[in-house]
Design a protein around this motif. Structure first.
Motif, mmCIF file in Angstrom:
data_model
loop_
_atom_site.group_PDB
_atom_site.id
_atom_site.type_symbol
_atom_site.label_atom_id
_atom_site.label_comp_id
_atom_site.label_asym_id
_atom_site.label_seq_id
_atom_site.Cartn_x
_atom_site.Cartn_y
_atom_site.Cartn_z
ATOM 1 N N PRO A 92 -10.393 4.525 4.912
ATOM 2 C CA PRO A 92 -11.500 5.169 5.682
ATOM 3 C C PRO A 92 -12.739 4.282 6.140
ATOM 4 O O PRO A 92 -12.892 3.120 5.706
ATOM 5 C CB PRO A 92 -12.147 5.698 4.150
ATOM 6 C CG PRO A 92 -10.985 5.883 3.137
ATOM 7 C CD PRO A 92 -10.189 4.352 3.475
ATOM 8 N N GLY A 93 -12.991 4.623 7.121
ATOM 9 C CA GLY A 93 -14.086 3.847 7.977
ATOM 10 C C GLY A 93 -13.313 2.863 8.868
ATOM 11 O O GLY A 93 -14.349 2.137 9.562
ATOM 12 N N LEU A 94 -12.161 2.477 9.012
ATOM 13 C CA LEU A 94 -11.464 1.679 9.925
ATOM 14 C C LEU A 94 -10.700 2.163 10.944
ATOM 15 O O LEU A 94 -10.028 3.473 10.294
ATOM 16 C CB LEU A 94 -10.881 0.478 9.021
ATOM 17 C CG LEU A 94 -11.750 -0.180 8.119
ATOM 18 C CD1 LEU A 94 -10.681 -1.392 7.365
ATOM 19 C CD2 LEU A 94 -12.748 -1.029 8.851
ATOM 20 N N LEU A 95 -10.635 1.726 11.979
ATOM 21 C CA LEU A 95 -9.503 2.172 12.957
ATOM 22 C C LEU A 95 -8.693 1.091 13.252
ATOM 23 O O LEU A 95 -9.060 0.017 13.662
ATOM 24 C CB LEU A 95 -10.448 2.706 14.196
ATOM 25 C CG LEU A 95 -9.680 2.847 15.319
ATOM 26 C CD1 LEU A 95 -8.894 4.390 15.233
ATOM 27 C CD2 LEU A 95 -10.596 3.259 16.805
ATOM 28 N N SER A 96 -7.343 1.456 13.009
ATOM 29 C CA SER A 96 -6.387 0.345 13.417
ATOM 30 C C SER A 96 -5.662 0.605 14.671
ATOM 31 O O SER A 96 -5.299 1.653 15.067
ATOM 32 C CB SER A 96 -5.280 0.544 12.351
ATOM 33 O OG SER A 96 -4.338 -0.279 12.627
#
Length: 311
Positions: free
Chosen positions: A113-117
């Motif tokens: 959550p809160g991260l973009l890969s």
């Protein structure tokens, strides 16, 4: 041009004092570390034609020279104060415009959550990872500070604040004036308040000459700094004479002379007693080398001699 005249002729940005303090703290911290610091001005200047501006006078500069030079100075160990025109080329990012990474990057898998890969084929963005690492290393080390300007008035006030921020560093400071500054402007007192209406027929504009800030910069704002200006001409036959005249009038250390059609591959570095031609070969260009790297290498050596002589 005295400070009071600058304020009277050109509206001062509302946050100029705050940004001046940020630049002064940046320069003082790096100066205390014994690091050389270079102020790079970059991009064109936008001159409004109306008080509530819709139309502007602009020029061709993209800021690529300033951005590439900033990368080279950081690699050489300088702290870089980057005074740049909004939406002009930015160090490490200018080689990768949005249209390249929008088609190359792909979301991949689930991320916390809160991260973009994201992922990309390396061949689709050659050099992107290295550029990203270089930028993040400079940001983490605190050796790079970007300060944005929009209009000519913004630029003039921030240039003064930036030069004064570097002044305490003495000969360890370098000022590298790569911005393409407009020679003409419309005084605020003479601007129409609202959008100029085309229904009134052909437009006639009378513009005043922009004061040459190089003079107070060299004499008052940062008199001990190693200062480089650029002279771009469309007529190569007058380029050297114009550069020599600038050295004589302003008494700074270096002029980098270049012509419009070859500014990316050939320049002449002039001092009061020398002329050095710098050429980027086709082979070097094919290897991804920028002429700015060669310019910076030359200027770094000259700066070393300058510091030694002053000390």
């Amino acid at each position: 041009m005295a400070e009071v005249d600058l304020v009277a002729e050109f509206p001062k940005p509302a946050d100029a004092a705050r940004r001046g303090e940020v630049m002064a703290r940046f320069a003082a911290r790096l100066g205390a570390q014994g690091r050389r610091v270079v102020l790079i001005t970059s991009g064109g200047t936008k001159v409004p034609l109306e008080a509530r501006p819709v139309r502007f006078l602009d020029n061709f500069s993209s800021g690529r020279r300033g951005a590439s030079s900033a990368e080279a100075f950081l690699a050489a160990g300088y702290g870089v104060l980057f005074l740049y025109r909004a939406r002009s080329a930015f160090p490490f990012a200018h080689r990768f415009p949005p249209q390249t990474w929008l088609s190359a990057l792909r979301p991949c898998g689930a991320a916390p959550p809160g991260l973009l890969s994201l992922q990309a084929e390396e061949d689709a963005l050659p050099g992107f990872a290295a550029a990203l690492r270089s930028y993040q290393e400079a940001a983490a080390a605190g050796t790079f500070l970007a300060v944005e300007f929009t209009t000519l008035a913004d630029y003039l006030h921030l240039l003064q604040a930036a030069a004064q921020a570097l002044n305490p560093l003495g000969s360890s400071a370098m000022i590298y004036l790569a911005a393409a500054v407009s020679d003409f402007y419309v005084p605020v007192s003479e601007m129409p308040e609202h959008k100029i209406q085309s229904s009134r027929g052909p437009l006639q504009i009378t513009m005043k000459m922009v004061p040459k800030m190089l003079s107070p910069l060299v004499k008052d704002w940062a008199p001990k700094a190693f200062t480089i200006s650029f002279k771009l001409e469309t007529d190569p036959s007058i380029m050297i004479d114009r550069a020599r005249n600038a050295l004589e009038v302003y008494r700074h250390q270096v002029v980098v002379a270049n012509s419009l059609e070859s500014h990316g591959s050939f320049v002449i570095i002039l001092t009061k007693d020398s002329e050095t031609k710098i050429l980027l070969s086709e082979e070097e260009a094919g290897k991804g080398i920028d002429i700015e790297k060669k310019i910076v290498d030359d200027l770094q050596s000259r700066h070393t001699v300058f510091i030694h002589d002053k000390n």
